[in-house]
Scaffold this active site. Structure first.
Site, PDB file in Angstrom:
ATOM      1  N   GLU A 118      31.250 -16.899   7.759  1.00 43.94           N
ATOM      2  CA  GLU A 118      30.320 -16.325   8.798  1.00 43.94           C
ATOM      3  C   GLU A 118      30.883 -15.169   9.711  1.00 43.94           C
ATOM      4  OE1 GLU A 118      27.254 -16.753   8.920  1.00 43.94           O
ATOM      5  OE2 GLU A 118      26.749 -18.780   7.651  1.00 43.94           O
ATOM      6  N   SER A 139      10.064 -79.330  25.756  1.00 46.95           N
ATOM      7  CA  SER A 139      11.100 -80.066  26.289  1.00 46.95           C
ATOM      8  C   SER A 139      12.416 -79.111  26.543  1.00 46.95           C
ATOM      9  CB  SER A 139      11.384 -81.190  25.369  1.00 46.95           C
ATOM     10  OG  SER A 139      10.123 -81.890  25.271  1.00 46.95           O
TER      11      SER A 139
END
Length: 698
Positions: free
Chosen positions: A109, A380
C-alpha cells in the site's frame, strides 16, 4: 593648396570594466526588477504556505464517527460474542497487530510511508507514467495517510472538492499524529470484507484468531483484501486471493523484507479459513449474553450506544467448559421430541462467579431466560432455607422430631387452617428427625418446622441468602409455594456451600473502553449471614438426599464426589438444587404454560444436575465438605433423638453445633454412650463417600 596629411587613427583602447558594465545596465535593469519580483513572490508564497500550514495545524480535524464492535469475553479471555450495528470493528493497539501484517500492508500500500509527509511524489510520478502508457488508470498513488483521511472524513466521490479536502485532511493528520498512530488508525479502520473492519475483526472472521497471532501467509492474504474485498476475498474467489497474496510476498522480497525462500514457503502454506458465518463464539451461552447486556446497560449504566458501537470489552465470569457441559446436559436430559423446558444456573460459591447459564432448550425459537424468571414454585427445594432458620435460631437440631402423618394446622390466631400432604400421600406414621425429613422430603415435618420457628424468620433468612422474590408469611411457604428463580436458588445454596458467607452472584468482572481504560470493576461483597457451624450441619443433612432412601439417590451413582442438595417437585415444576465445595447448581424442568408433569418428566432434573456437575468438575479432584470449628459429631439413636448407647442397633453418626448435641443416652439400651467410631456393618449400607466422610470427621 597643400593637402592635409592623413594620420592613421590610433587604436581604441577598451574602456575600463566599470565603464563597460554601465553600458549593460540599461539591459540589466529589467532583469533586476524581475529577480526582485520573483524573490518577493517566493517570499510571499512561503509566508502564505507557512500561514496556511499554521492555519491547518490549529484547525480541529472533523469528528470521525467510527463505530467499534464491543466484545464479551469469558473467564479465559476468549471472545464469546461481539456487539455491533452494521460494522464489525474491534480496535487494538498497533503492538497487538502481527508485524507480518504491518509489513505486508506497507509493502503493497505505501512503501515509503515512514519517509514522506503524507504525499508520495515518487509514487505519484511512477503511477502517472504507468497510466500514461496504458492510456487509462492502472495504478493509484494514494498513501496510507490519504486513504485514512478519505475513509475517516470523506466519501469516495470523484470530485475536485473532495480531492482538495482530502489533501487538507492528509496534511492535518501528518501534523497531528505520529506515523505509528496513523498506521494504527489505518489498520483498525480499513475494510476487509464481509462486515469486518480493522485487522482484529478480520483476523477473527477469516482465521478465528487475534490479529497479533497472524502468520506471514495469513497476513499476506489479509493485506491483499482491502484493494477490492469483493474481488480478493478468499470466500468469493480463492484464485484471485491467492494470486494477490503471492504478489504481496514477491513485493516483500523485492524490498528485502523477506527472502525468496520465506516467500515461497508462505505462498505454499495451506491456510485454514474459518467457515463464513460461523465461529467458536457463535451460539455459545446466548441466554448468558443477553443477561450480560441487561446488567451492563440497566444495572451498571453503560450507554446502549457505547455498548454496541463504542468498542468496549466486557470481561465475564463465564467458564466455557462448564457452559458447554451445561448445554449438553440439558440437551441430553430431555428428549428432542418433547416440548418440556429446562433452566440451569451454576455459580462458584467461593467467589459468587456465574460459571454457566442455560435459559432454555432453544434460544433461536425462544429467547425467554427461564434461569432468571421468578415464575416457578421451588417446591421442597426451598426447605433447606427453612431448616437453616430453625438450626440458627436454636429452635431445632438434626434430631428434633415430628410425627409424619396427615395433619391439619391452624394459624392466623385460629382463623385459618392448612392441611398439607406428602407426595403420593405417603407417610411414615411415626416420628422422624430432620435428616429423615430432608432425605425423604416430608412435608408434614416442614410445616411443623415453620410453625415452630415462625414464617417471618424464614423470610428474613431467605432475604439474607439472596432471595428477592415475593414471599408471604404463611405455612405453605415451607413447601415452596411462592415462585422464585433458579438464579436466586443457586445464590442461596451458594451460601450453604461457602460456610455461611453470602456473595452476590457476579457475571461481569470488568468493563474497559476502546483505550483499555477501566469503566467498571466488580468488587464482590462477602457477608457472613449464617454461622459456619450451622451451615455445615445443614450441608451434612442434605448429603442424605443422595444416599439410600433419599429423593436424589437414583443419580448418586453418577456423582463421584461429595455432594449435598435438595429436590423439589410440584405439579408443574421439578428441581434439583445442589452443590459441591466448588460449584453450586440449580436445575429446573417444566413447561412454559404450567402443564402438569408426568413422573418421568419430573425425574429429569436430577440427571441433568448429576451429569453437569461431574462433567464440569471432571478436572477437579473430589473434595470433602470441611467441618469448621464449633461442630461436634456423635452417634445418636434416631428413634429417640438421644445419644446412642454401645448396644443401640440403629445408631447413626450425626453432626451438631457444639453445645446442641444430645446429652442424654438412650436408656433403653445402656447408660454408656457409643464412641464416635465407625460401625462397619452399619456403614457398609451407605455410600462410600459417606463412609469416607465419617472417617474424616472422626
Amino acid at each position: 593648396m597643400n593637402k592635409p596629411a592623413t594620420r592613421k587613427p590610433a587604436a581604441r583602447r577598451k574602456p575600463p570594466l566599470r565603464i563597460r558594465a554601465e553600458r549593460w545596465l540599461p539591459l540589466l535593469k529589467p532583469l533586476r526588477r524581475l529577480s526582485i519580483v520573483a524573490g518577493c513572490v517566493l517570499l510571499v508564497s512561503f509566508i502564505a504556505l507557512f500561514s496556511f500550514l499554521f492555519y491547518l495545524r490549529n484547525q480541529t480535524l472533523p469528528t470521525a464517527s467510527i463505530s467499534q464492535a464491543s466484545q464479551m469475553l469469558d473467564q479465559q479471555g476468549q471472545i464469546i460474542d461481539t456487539f455491533h450495528t452494521g460494522e464489525n470493528r474491534q480496535s487494538v493497539p498497533l503492538k497487538s497487530i502481527s508485524p507480518y501484517l504491518i509489513e505486508a500492508t506497507l509493502a503493497i500500500e505505501d512503501q515509503r510511508f515512514y519517509e514522506h509527509l503524507g504525499f508520495d511524489m515518487k509514487g505519484l510520478a511512477r503511477a502517472a507514467v504507468v497510466n500514461l502508457k496504458a492510456m487509462e488508470t492502472k495504478q493509484g498513488a494514494s498513501t496510507i495517510t490519504q486513504q485514512l483521511a478519505r475513509n475517516l472524513y470523506l466519501t469516495h466521490e470523484r470530485t475536485w472538492n473532495r480531492k482538495v479536502k482530502e489533501a487538507m485532511y492528509t496534511v492535518q493528520l501528518e501534523m497531528t499524529y505520529s506515523k505509528d498512530e496513523i498506521l494504527g488508525m489505518y489498520l483498525n479502520q480499513i475494510y476487509y470484507g464481509h462486515g469486518a473492519y480493522g485487522a482484529e475483526a478480520a483476523a477473527q472472521l477469516y482465521f478465528n484468531k487475534h490479529a497479533s497471532d497472524l502468520t506471514l501467509a495469513e497476513s499476506a492474504m489479509l493485506a491483499g483484501i482491502p484493494k477490492g474485498p469483493k474481488y480478493y476475498s478468499p470466500y468469493n474467489d480463492m484464485k484471485n486471493a491467492k494470486d494477490r497474496q503471492r504478489t504481496i510476498l514477491a513485493t516483500m522480497v523485492d524490498q528485502n523484507i523477506l527472502t525468496r525462500e520465506q516467500a515461497d514457503e508462505a505462498g505454499e502454506e495451506l491456510l485454514a479459513f474459518q467457515p463464513l458465518g460461523t465461529g467458536k463464539q457463535d451460539g455459545i451461552a446466548p441466554y448468558f449474553r443477553d443477561y450480560i447486556r441487561s446488567v451492563a446497560i440497566d444495572q451498571l449504566g453503560i450507554d446502549e450506544r457505547l455498548f454496541t458501537e463504542g468498542g468496549i470489552r466486557i470481561f465475564t465470569t463465564l467458564d466455557p467448559e462448564a457452559q458447554l457441559a451445561a448445554e449438553e446436559a440439558v440437551e441430553k436430559g430431555i428428549p428432542s421430541s418433547s416440548e418440556q423446558q429446562a433452566a440451569l444456573v451454576a455459580i462458584d460459591p467461593r467467589t459468587g462467579y456465574i460459571k454457566a447459564m442455560v435459559g432454555g432448550r432453544n434460544y433461536k425459537t425462544n429467547q425467554f431466560n427461564r434461569a432468571l424468571a421468578k415464575t416457578r414454585q421451588p417446591g421442597s427445594s426451598f426447605k433447606p432455607i427453612l431448616y437453616l432458620t430453625a438450626l440458627q435460631e436454636g429452635a431445632m437440631t438434626a434430631v428434633s422430631r415430628f410425627k409424619s402423618e396427615p395433619t391439619v394446622f391452624t394459624y392466623d390466631e385460629g382463623r385459618k387452617t392448612y392441611a398439607p400432604h406428602n407426595y403420593n400421600d405417603k407417610y411414615v406414621n411415626d416420628f422422624i428427625d430432620m435428616r429423615q425429613a430432608i432425605a425423604s422430603s416430608d412435608n408434614i415435618y416442614a410445616v411443623n418446622t415453620i410453625m415452630s420457628v415462625g414464617a417471618d424468620k424464614v423470610i428474613e433468612m431467605a432475604r439474607s441468602l439472596g432471595i428477592t422474590s415475593n414471599l408471604q408469611p404463611v405455612p405453605s411457604m415451607a413447601l415452596g409455594t411462592f415462585p422464585v428463580s433458579p438464579y436466586e436458588m443457586a445464590s442461596a445454596f451458594g451460601t450453604f456451600a461457602n460456610n455461611g458467607v453470602h456473595i452476590e452472584p457476579t457475571a461481569i468482572l470488568r468493563i474497559e473502553n476502546s483505550k483499555g481504560e477501566v469503566l467498571y470493576e466488580a468488587v464482590p461483597q462477602a457477608q457472613q449471614v449464617v454461622d459456619p457451624a450451622h451451615a455445615y450441619v445443614l450441608t451434612s443433612l442434605m448429603e442424605s438426599v443422595f444416599e439410600t432412601g433419599g429423593t436424589g439417590n437414583r443419580v448418586s451413582a453418577l456423582i463421584k464426589r461429595p455432594v449435598a442438595g435438595k429436590t423439589g417437585t410440584t405439579a408443574t415444576d421439578a428441581w434439583l438444587v445442589g452443590y459441591t465445595p466448588e460449584l453450586v447448581t440449580a436445575v429446573w424442568v417444566g413447561y412454559d404454560k404450567d402443564r402438569k408433569l408426568t413422573p418421568t418428566e419430573a425425574h429429569r432434573a436430577a440427571p441433568i444436575f448429576a451429569n453437569f456437575t461431574e462433567t464440569a468438575l471432571s478436572s477437579v479432584p473430589p473434595k470433602m465438605f470441611a467441618a469448621p470449628e464449633g461442630v461436634v459429631t456423635v452417634y445418636v439413636d434416631p428413634a429417640s433423638g438421644k445419644l446412642a448407647a454401645d448396644t443401640c442397633p440403629n445408631k447413626r453418626l450425626e453432626s451438631f453445633v457444639s453445645g446442641t448435641e444430645p446429652k442424654e443416652v438412650c436408656g433403653e439400651h445402656s447408660d454408656k454412650a457409643a464412641s464416635s467410631q465407625q460401625d462397619p456393618a452399619k456403614e457398609a449400607s451407605k455410600s462410600w463417600w459417606s463412609q469416607l466422610k465419617r472417617w474424616w470427621t472422626d
